[in-house]
Each structure stands twice: as structure tokens, then as C-alpha cells.
Write a protein that holds these residues in place. Structure first.
Motif, mmCIF file in Angstrom:
data_model
loop_
_atom_site.group_PDB
_atom_site.id
_atom_site.type_symbol
_atom_site.label_atom_id
_atom_site.label_comp_id
_atom_site.label_asym_id
_atom_site.label_seq_id
_atom_site.Cartn_x
_atom_site.Cartn_y
_atom_site.Cartn_z
ATOM 1 N N LEU A 124 79.079 47.386 31.856
ATOM 2 C CA LEU A 124 79.637 48.200 32.935
ATOM 3 C C LEU A 124 79.089 47.759 34.287
ATOM 4 C CD1 LEU A 124 79.477 51.749 31.297
ATOM 5 C CD2 LEU A 124 81.546 50.453 31.808
ATOM 6 N N ALA A 256 80.447 55.081 31.030
ATOM 7 C CA ALA A 256 81.804 54.534 31.170
ATOM 8 C C ALA A 256 82.742 55.554 31.807
ATOM 9 C CB ALA A 256 82.333 54.106 29.800
ATOM 10 N N PRO A 347 86.508 50.253 32.409
ATOM 11 C CA PRO A 347 85.523 51.011 31.626
ATOM 12 C C PRO A 347 85.884 51.115 30.149
ATOM 13 C CG PRO A 347 85.953 52.116 33.710
ATOM 14 C CD PRO A 347 86.937 50.990 33.619
#
Length: 416
Positions: A124, A256, A347
Motif C-alpha cells: 500500500l 487498505a 487498494p
């Protein structure tokens, strides 16, 4: 943010002061939504075919690297069932062991999530930098400093169950954010290239860890080798008893969701996407490119630091955290680059890619022990997947053949 966009809407729709619902503006929005759905479908299909191709190439590598299987090909024209049967037994046995070791029950699934959690967090961080037009190669260094601070908090604050873990996680995140912020500041203030800076910071972080492990503050009492004291049990990630499914995986999923909200629902996320699309146009529109660069690298570094904190605080096979050492973080920061690329900097895609690579890591041990297939094959599979994802033209070329192979035998002669 909607107030900023409102004055430009008539120009985009081609109308005057307003466009009635269902008119040209509504058609344009509908077509835009269709295009987005087609892009998502095309990306997902390309990724799926890339994974299939990687496993096909992996099967070929398994066959040609096994002398016992290759020796059967001497009978290819006289007794073809011998080499084909040996090849099928080798490949099916290896991939069956891979699946069983990664998703074949609660324990394998828990191991997959444990392997995936730091990959998702670090991925991420790399993906967020990508969205701002930045190439964050420093996730490894950010994870290292995150592990240093998290481990130090973990073995320094003992016996306080409601404070030790929280402070260790926050400390790891902040340490990574500081490390990423250095690269962002040098990029924004002096124009230093973030690739060079983050690579150098990786070396500095590794050297810092090696030095700290020789100091009295980080070296275990009574030991002379570079290993830290044992992290307090209260500072380790809570887990489901008997498995390695721990809090870190849920933190990764939460991160996320937070990244999705940041990019799609916040003003800062709009600035990040605008700077990533065209920094000159973003600056003309009044967005501070320097501020956005620094904040993006700080958040990306924090996510990398969170990955390091997970490596330091995650329960090992015995239920206690693995002590801080030079190899604790492994190559999670470098693997995060491939996770971000496979996840296409989205994500949800990063979570999927992290789980896939976590499954490969978890199932690789089973594949090695059951099918006598080298563990390094999983690394080759990861590289092949990213290679094919990065070559969409090649994937589109072979896609019809993959579709033909997957079609039921009775329908292969039917037109597409």
C-alpha cells in the motif's frame, strides 16, 4: 472538493449553465462509467491470464529441471504415456501441495494471512506513492526502521497490556513516516530524485539496525551476538489460538480501506491523484505539489513502517514474537514493489496481490517438503506474474490460446 469542481462541469459536458438529467451530461456520465467498468474488467482479465501464464511457465521449469522426468522423454515417440504421465505427476503434485499448504484448511489459511499482512501494508505504501507519480523504492528501509522502533517499545515497556502493543504499532508507523518524509522533503525542497534517495535510505536503515544490535540498549543481556531482548508478550499481536491469524492482518485490511478513503473521499487524496496525473497542471490549479509530495511520502513511509512493526510484533510458531535481528524484515520492502505493480496501485488490488504472494510463500514450504520442488520456484512465479502483468500486449496475444485451453473439450471446436 465538489465546490472546486463545480465551475468546470459545464465545460466538460459541453452545455451551458446546466445540463438536464438524462441529457448530454447524463449520457457522458453513463459512458464514463461504462469505460471505467471495461477498464476494470480488462485489468482483471489481464491479471488472471498473467497468473495462468506464470503457472504454465513454472510447470515447464519444474519438468525440465527434474532429471527423472526428463529421462522419460527418451520414450516420447515409442511410449508417450511415460513422459506425459511423469510430467503430469510432477506438476500436479507440486501445485496440489502448494494449494494445500496455502488454503487447504484453517492453519494454512492463517499462515497465508500472516505472510500477506506485511506485504499488504508495504505494498500500500508503494502503491500510494505510485498514485502521486513517485517511485518509492524505500519500503524496505521504512520497514526496517519501523521494526526497530516497534521492537524497542515491545521489549522496553513490559507488563502493560493495554499500552505496549498500541505504542509499538504507533511507534513503528511514525518511524516509517519519518523515514519516508526525509525522501519526500529532499524531493520537494531540493529536487532530489526519490529513487536514489530511498535506495540510499535503505542502506542507512540496514546499517543503523546492524549498529544498534551491538549496543547495550538493543543487545540481549548475556549475549554477544546481534540479537535483541525478547519482546514482551503483551506487545505481540493477538492471534487465534493454535494458528498464525493475528491482529496484523486485520490492520492491513483496515489500512487498505483507509487508503481507499484517502484517495477517493478526501481533499488530500484528490491532490495526490492530481499531482500524479500532471504536477504542472495541479500547481496551476493551486495545489501545493511540494506539500503533497512530502505528505504522500510520509504516509507511504508510515505504511512501510507498519509492515516492519508487523514483522517485529507478529507471533512466531511458538506464540512469541521473533527477536529483532538483521534478517527479521526479510525482503518485504522489495516484494512490496511487485505487490503494488500486480495490484495496479489500487487498494483492493494490493490486498489481492498480497494474499496471492502470501499464499505462494506459505504453500512453498509444503511444495518443497511434499513434492521436492525447490522453494525458489515461488520466487520465480512471483517474478513471472509481474513480468506478464507488465507486458499486456503479450498477454492479449496469448489470451485466445488460454481461453481455448480453459474451454470445455466439447466446445473447443465452436466459434468464439
Amino acid at each position: 472538493m465538489s465546490d472546486q469542481l463545480a465551475p468546470t462541469e459545464p465545460a466538460l459536458t459541453g452545455g451551458g449553465a446546466s445540463t438536464p438529467p438524462g441529457g448530454r451530461g447524463g449520457l457522458r456520465a453513463f459512458l464514463s462509467d461504462v469505460n471505467r467498468r471495461r477498464t476494470w474488467y480488462a485489468d482483471a482479465l489481464t491479471t488472471l491470464i498473467a497468473i495462468i501464464l506464470a503457472f504454465l511457465v513454472g510447470a515447464v521449469l519444474m519438468i525440465i529441471s527434474d532429471p527423472a522426468v526428463i529421462s522419460q522423454y527418451a520414450y516420447l515417440f515409442t511410449a508417450p504415456e511415460l513422459p506425459l504421465g511423469a510430467s503430469w505427476e510432477k506438476v500436479s503434485g507440486a501445485y496440489s501441495a502448494l494449494v494445500a499448504g496455502s488454503i487447504g484448511g484453517l492453519r494454512p489459511l492463517a499462515e497465508t494471512t500472516a505472510q500477506a499482512a506485511p506485504l499488504i501494508c508495504a505494498g500500500l505504501g508503494v502503491a500510494l506513492a505510485f498514485r502521486a507519480g513517485l517511485f518509492n523504492i524505500g519500503a524496505q528501509g521504512q520497514a526496517v526502521v519501523g521494526a526497530i522502533v516497534a521492537a524497542w517499545v515491545g521489549f522496553s515497556i513490559t507488563g502493560i497490556w493495554y499500552l505496549a502493543l498500541l505504542l509499538a504499532i504507533i511507534g513503528g508507523f511514525l518511524a516509517g513516516a519519518l523515514w519516508g518524509g526525509i525522501a519526500g522533503f529532499l524531493k520537494a525542497r531540493f529536487g532530489a530524485h526519490e529513487v536514489i534517495v530511498t535506495i540510499m535510505l535503505n542502506y542507512i536503515a540496514s546499517g543503523l539496525l546492524a549498529w544498534l544490535l551491538t549496543t547495550t540498549a538493543f543487545q540481549r543481556p548475556g549475549r554477544t551476538d546481534p540479537i535483541s531482548p525478547i519482546i514482551d508478550w503483551f506487545a505481540t499481536m493477538p492471534r487465534i489460538e493454535g494458528t498464525r491469524l493475528h491482529l496484523g492482518f486485520f490492520l492491513a485490511v483496515l489500512a487498505a480501506v483507509g487508503m481507499w478513503w484517502l484517495l477517493d473521499r478526501s481533499t488530500l487524496g484528490f491532490s495526490i491523484r492530481a499531482v500524479g496525473a500532471n504536477p504542472h497542471a495541479a500547481a496551476t490549479a493551486g495545489i501545493s505539489v511540494a506539500r503533497t509530495t512530502v505528505l504522500t511520502m510520509m504516509i507511504a513511509g508510515g505504511l512501510g513502517g507498519l509492515a516492519g512493526a508487523q514483522a517485529a510484533l507478529a507471533p512466531g510458531a511458538g506464540g512469541t514474537a521473533v527477536p529483532l535481528s538483521a534478517g527479521l524484515v526479510g525482503t518485504v520492502g522489495f516484494d512490496a514493489i511487485t505487490v503494488a505493480l500486480l495490484g495496479r496501485s489500487k487498494p483492493g488490488g494490493v490486498v489481492f496481490a498480497g494474499l496471492l504472494f502470501g499464499a505462494l510463500k506459505a504453500g512453498g514450504l509444503s511444495m518443497q517438503s511434499v513434492a521436492q520442488t525447490p522453494l525458489t520456484l515461488t520466487v520465480v512465479l512471483q517474478a513471472l506474474i509481474v513480468l506478464f502483468v507488465a507486458a499486456p500486449a503479450l498477454v492479449r496475444t496469448v489470451a485466445p490460446f488460454i481461453t481455448l485451453l480453459l474451454r470445455p473439450a466439447g466446445r473447443r471446436g465452436a466459434p468464439a
